[in-house]
Structure formats: structure tokens, C-alpha cells
Design a protein around this motif. Structure first.
Motif, PDB file in Angstrom:
ATOM      1  N   PHE A 173       0.846  -1.200   0.000  1.00 58.40           N
ATOM      2  CA  PHE A 173       0.000   0.000   0.000  1.00 58.40           C
ATOM      3  C   PHE A 173       0.876   1.243   0.000  1.00 58.40           C
ATOM      4  N   LYS A 174       0.251   2.349  -0.426  1.00 56.00           N
ATOM      5  CA  LYS A 174       1.027   3.580  -0.598  1.00 56.00           C
ATOM      6  C   LYS A 174       0.721   4.604   0.484  1.00 56.00           C
ATOM      7  N   ILE A 175       1.786   5.220   0.951  1.00 56.39           N
ATOM      8  CA  ILE A 175       1.657   6.275   1.950  1.00 56.39           C
ATOM      9  C   ILE A 175       2.323   7.536   1.398  1.00 56.39           C
ATOM     10  N   LEU A 259      -7.226  14.411   3.100  1.00 57.78           N
ATOM     11  CA  LEU A 259      -8.520  13.723   3.125  1.00 57.78           C
ATOM     12  C   LEU A 259      -9.437  14.279   2.024  1.00 57.78           C
ATOM     13  N   LYS A 260      -9.446  15.595   1.890  1.00 58.09           N
ATOM     14  CA  LYS A 260     -10.269  16.213   0.829  1.00 58.09           C
ATOM     15  C   LYS A 260      -9.801  15.767  -0.550  1.00 58.09           C
ATOM     16  N   GLY A 261      -8.492  15.545  -0.673  1.00 59.16           N
ATOM     17  CA  GLY A 261      -7.931  15.122  -1.969  1.00 59.16           C
ATOM     18  C   GLY A 261      -8.170  13.651  -2.268  1.00 59.16           C
ATOM     19  N   GLY A 262      -8.807  12.945  -1.335  1.00 54.45           N
ATOM     20  CA  GLY A 262      -9.160  11.553  -1.599  1.00 54.45           C
ATOM     21  C   GLY A 262      -8.337  10.522  -0.855  1.00 54.45           C
ATOM     22  N   ALA A 263      -7.482  10.965   0.103  1.00 57.18           N
ATOM     23  CA  ALA A 263      -6.754   9.992   0.918  1.00 57.18           C
ATOM     24  C   ALA A 263      -7.759   9.206   1.760  1.00 57.18           C
ATOM     25  N   LEU A 264      -7.418   7.945   2.062  1.00 54.59           N
ATOM     26  CA  LEU A 264      -8.342   7.083   2.814  1.00 54.59           C
ATOM     27  C   LEU A 264      -8.245   7.317   4.317  1.00 54.59           C
ATOM     28  N   GLY A 265      -7.200   7.986   4.750  1.00 53.82           N
ATOM     29  CA  GLY A 265      -7.005   8.300   6.157  1.00 53.82           C
ATOM     30  C   GLY A 265      -5.719   9.082   6.279  1.00 53.82           C
ATOM     31  N   ALA A 266      -5.572   9.825   7.381  1.00 53.57           N
ATOM     32  CA  ALA A 266      -4.348  10.620   7.528  1.00 53.57           C
ATOM     33  C   ALA A 266      -4.106  10.918   9.002  1.00 53.57           C
ATOM     34  N   LYS A 267      -2.853  11.097   9.337  1.00 54.63           N
ATOM     35  CA  LYS A 267      -2.477  11.407  10.720  1.00 54.63           C
ATOM     36  C   LYS A 267      -1.075  12.006  10.749  1.00 54.63           C
ATOM     37  N   LEU A 268      -0.714  12.563  11.891  1.00 52.37           N
ATOM     38  CA  LEU A 268       0.679  12.969  12.051  1.00 52.37           C
ATOM     39  C   LEU A 268       1.508  11.704  12.244  1.00 52.37           C
ATOM     40  N   SER A 269       2.812  11.831  12.064  1.00 56.74           N
ATOM     41  CA  SER A 269       3.671  10.671  12.256  1.00 56.74           C
ATOM     42  C   SER A 269       4.908  11.086  13.034  1.00 56.74           C
ATOM     43  N   GLY A 270       5.175  10.389  14.134  1.00 56.55           N
ATOM     44  CA  GLY A 270       6.367  10.701  14.937  1.00 56.55           C
ATOM     45  C   GLY A 270       6.023  11.600  16.107  1.00 56.55           C
ATOM     46  N   GLY A 271       6.952  12.460  16.450  1.00 59.12           N
ATOM     47  CA  GLY A 271       6.803  13.280  17.653  1.00 59.12           C
ATOM     48  C   GLY A 271       5.668  14.290  17.573  1.00 59.12           C
ATOM     49  N   ASP A 283      -3.436   4.495  -5.920  1.00 60.56           N
ATOM     50  CA  ASP A 283      -2.719   4.943  -7.121  1.00 60.56           C
ATOM     51  C   ASP A 283      -3.495   6.065  -7.815  1.00 60.56           C
ATOM     52  N   ALA A 284      -4.826   5.876  -7.861  1.00 58.78           N
ATOM     53  CA  ALA A 284      -5.671   6.826  -8.588  1.00 58.78           C
ATOM     54  C   ALA A 284      -5.579   8.225  -7.985  1.00 58.78           C
ATOM     55  N   ARG A 285      -5.334   8.293  -6.669  1.00 55.96           N
ATOM     56  CA  ARG A 285      -5.347   9.588  -5.985  1.00 55.96           C
ATOM     57  C   ARG A 285      -3.956  10.159  -5.722  1.00 55.96           C
ATOM     58  N   GLU A 286      -2.937   9.401  -6.087  1.00 54.12           N
ATOM     59  CA  GLU A 286      -1.578   9.811  -5.714  1.00 54.12           C
ATOM     60  C   GLU A 286      -1.236  11.230  -6.188  1.00 54.12           C
ATOM     61  N   ALA A 287      -1.453  11.478  -7.471  1.00 52.59           N
ATOM     62  CA  ALA A 287      -1.070  12.776  -8.025  1.00 52.59           C
ATOM     63  C   ALA A 287      -1.887  13.899  -7.393  1.00 52.59           C
ATOM     64  N   VAL A 301       6.853  16.279  -0.380  1.00 55.47           N
ATOM     65  CA  VAL A 301       5.971  15.111  -0.299  1.00 55.47           C
ATOM     66  C   VAL A 301       6.748  13.911  -0.831  1.00 55.47           C
ATOM     67  N   ILE A 302       6.819  12.870  -0.017  1.00 52.61           N
ATOM     68  CA  ILE A 302       7.474  11.631  -0.441  1.00 52.61           C
ATOM     69  C   ILE A 302       6.380  10.574  -0.474  1.00 52.61           C
ATOM     70  N   VAL A 303       6.310   9.823  -1.570  1.00 51.10           N
ATOM     71  CA  VAL A 303       5.342   8.715  -1.596  1.00 51.10           C
ATOM     72  C   VAL A 303       6.126   7.419  -1.486  1.00 51.10           C
TER      73      VAL A 303
END
Ligand code: PMV
Length: 311
Positions: A173-175, A259-271, A283-287, A301-303
Motif C-alpha cells: 500500500f502507498k503512503i 482527506l479532501k484530496g481523496g486519501a483514505l485516512g491521515a495522521k501525524l507521524s512521529g513526535g 494509485d488513482a489519488r496519488e497525483a 511530499v514523499i510517496v
């Protein structure tokens, strides 16, 4: 010339709660790497830190400096003294102070390069432990998740003080990883969570428990080949992190944008507070998500693809 490298990392679930013994999940990010090379020479050990654009001799660096510390600890572990006559060059594409584990990756690559230089093998567990010692000096009370995922370079299910568990990812899966560009020392966020926990242990323990349950559910979904179902768990984990006060307006803005751009979920990562947010994307929403994050102010942005042989 000897060369060793180590990947960056992101925490998918369970940051902060992991400091208090709950499970967390982290994965390597191989698009970014720290690389260390060692070339024998006739002069004393010289360190060339290309990031900082600096060259200094080992004998001149403050003994507490992370680079000096990992070199000293590794030489001790290898039973080597004095330091070698050589030039050690550090190159890294891992952004600094943004939760991608740049410090742990540089330390890991240094330990591995030195071992190779002496023709020795250091077990991954030993490398991880050496890097943990360095992290302890700079982060106060690190859980050990960074050094573990980076030294093993595999997805890990991590519980502090317990035997490491790696796990398989049958369906990649893609992050998307979006950087707020705000450098936020993990030590401060960890210290603030500790103060909140001391003030109201019952409330914080409940939040940590919920994060731990999310990490367990997430692992099961990943192992069962249902990564697309991770989205709601990410969003739920984010709400808990916000209650721990480690989110920020900038992180929230990027999360909402994803999320508005179509991500299935999102959160902060790390500290948290600054550093990176992550979003589960198709894949469809990556760009679309990438562009939306950059338009909303993400500095980078790194995928990355999480999963067997796909990283
Ligand atoms: O900011 P990072 O990616 O180094 O992660 C810190 C993770 C914490 O759980 C907040 C602290 C820790 O030591 O595990």
C-alpha cells in the motif's frame, strides 16, 4: 572504499503511546537513505559531514556529539582502539528533524561502515542497541522504535522491552508523507506528554490504551491483506494524538487537505507539533493528493510503498 547505508522510517501507528509500553508499527522508507563511506588514509580519523558542509577531526568533536558517540560505541563493540586513520564521509537524503529517523539512520550507517572497515560482522540487534544508546543521549526517553525499524529495515511491530516482531505485508500500500517544514524536537513533545500523564495519569493511560488497540487492529489488517481499511484507524489515531496535544494547526491543515484530496485516512507521524503527516493513498489519488499537499504548504511530499519487495 567501504560503504554502508540505512533507510529512513515512518511510524504508521502508536507514536507516544509506545513510550508507555503500547505497541506501535513503523516501516522503513527506502526512498531516502543515509550513506556512510570510509576511505583509509594516513591522517587521524576525519569526518566529512556533507549535509553540514563541514569537515572535522574525530579528536576535536564534542564527546557528546551523536557522531562522536556512535563512533566511540562502535569501536568499543568491535574492540578496536585507537580510531582508524581514515576519512568517514556522511551523505544523507533524509530530511533532518522531521520524524524520518535521520539521526538513527546516520548512526546505523556509521556502525555498519566501521564494522565492515575492520572486516567484522555486527549483528543487527547489536547495531540497533548501539544506535539506541545514541538516541538516549539526545531524545531523553526514546522507546527504541527508530533504531529498531532502521537497523532491521523491515516493517516492525514494536513493544518497548519486548522481543522484536517483524511482520509481512502481503498486499502493498502507498503512503504519502507530507512535511510541514516545521522542525520540532521530539524530546519536547515527549516531555509535554509526560507532564500531561503525570498530571492526569488515568486520562492519558486511556488514550495510550486506545492507541495500542489501534496498532493491533492495524497489524491484523495489514497481515490479512486489507490495507485499504487502515484509513479510519489512521484518522482515529490522529484524534487521540491531538488529545495528547502533539498535533498542530499546520499538521491538521495538511491532514484535512489529504482527506479532501481523496486519501483514505491521515495522521501525524512521529513526535508531532511539526515534522510529517502521513496519508494512505490509492494509485488513482496519488497525483491529486501530492499536488494538494504541496499547494497547502507542504515543504516536501514523499510517496512510499509499504510491502514485500515493493519499497
Ligand atoms: O519523531 P520521531 O519519528 O523520532 O518519533 C518519535 C516517536 C515517539 O513515540 C514520540 C517517541 C519514541 O521514542 O518512540
Amino acid at each position: 572504499m567501504i560503504t554502508a547505508s540505512a533507510p529512513g522510517k515512518i511510524i504508521l501507528f502508536g507514536e507516544h503511546a509506545v513510550v508507555y509500553g503500547r505497541p506501535a508499527i513503523a516501516v522503513p522508507v527506502t526512498q531516502v537513505q543515509a550513506q556512510v563511506s570510509i576511505e583509509p588514509g594516513s591522517d587521524e580519523l576525519t569526518i566529512h559531514a556533507t549535509d553540514e558542509g563541514r569537515t572535522y577531526s574525530y579528536s576535536d568533536i564534542d564527546a557528546q556529539h551523536p557522531i562522536a558517540t556512535i563512533i566511540r560505541l562502535t569501536l568499543e563493540a568491535l574492540h578496536q582502539s585507537p580510531p582508524p586513520n581514515a576519512t568517514l564521509t556522511i551523505r544523507s537524503t533524509i530530511p533532518i528533524a522531521s520524524g524520518l529517523g535521520s539521526g538513527a539512520a546516520v548512526s546505523t550507517a556509521i556502525a555498519r561502515a566501521l564494522a565492515q572497515f575492520y572486516g567484522c560482522e555486527l549483528a543487527t540487534a547489536t547495531v540497533s542497541e548501539l544506535v539506541y544508546q545514541v538516541e538516549k543521549i539526545h531524545h531523553g526517553t526514546p522507546s527504541g522504535i527508530d533504531n529498531t525499524v532502521i537497523a532491521y529495515a523491515q516493517p516492525v511491530y514494536f513493544v518497548r522491552g519486548q522481543r522484536l516482531e517483524t511482520f509481512t505485508v502481503p498486499k502493498p500500500f502507498k503512503i504519502a508523507i507530507g512535511d510541514t517544514g516545521i522542525a520540532s524536537p521530539t524530546r519536547i513533545a515527549v516531555g509535554d506528554v509526560r507532564a500531561a500523564w503525570q498530571a492526569d495519569p488515568v486520562r492519558l493511560e486511556t488514550l495510550f490504551d486506545r492507541c495500542g488497540r489501534i496498532a493491533d487492529q492495524a497489524r491484523a489488517l495489514i497481515e490479512n491483506g486489507q490495507p485499504e481499511a487502515l484509513g479510519p484507524l489512521m484518522t482515529e489515531n490522529q484524534e487521540l494524538l491531538a488529545q495528547m496535544t502533539v498535533s498542530s494547526l499546520e499538521l491538521e491543515a495538511l491532514i484535512q487537505t489529504a482527506l479532501k484530496g481523496g486519501a483514505l485516512g491521515a495522521k501525524l507521524s512521529g513526535g508531532g507539533r511539526g515534522g510529517n503527516m502521513i496519508a494512505l493513498i490509492t494509485d488513482a489519488r496519488e497525483a491529486t493528493v501530492r499536488e494538494a499537499l504541496l499547494n497547502a504548504g507542504a515543504k516536501r511530499v514523499i510517496v512510499t510503498t509499504v510491502g514485500a519487495n515493493a519499497q
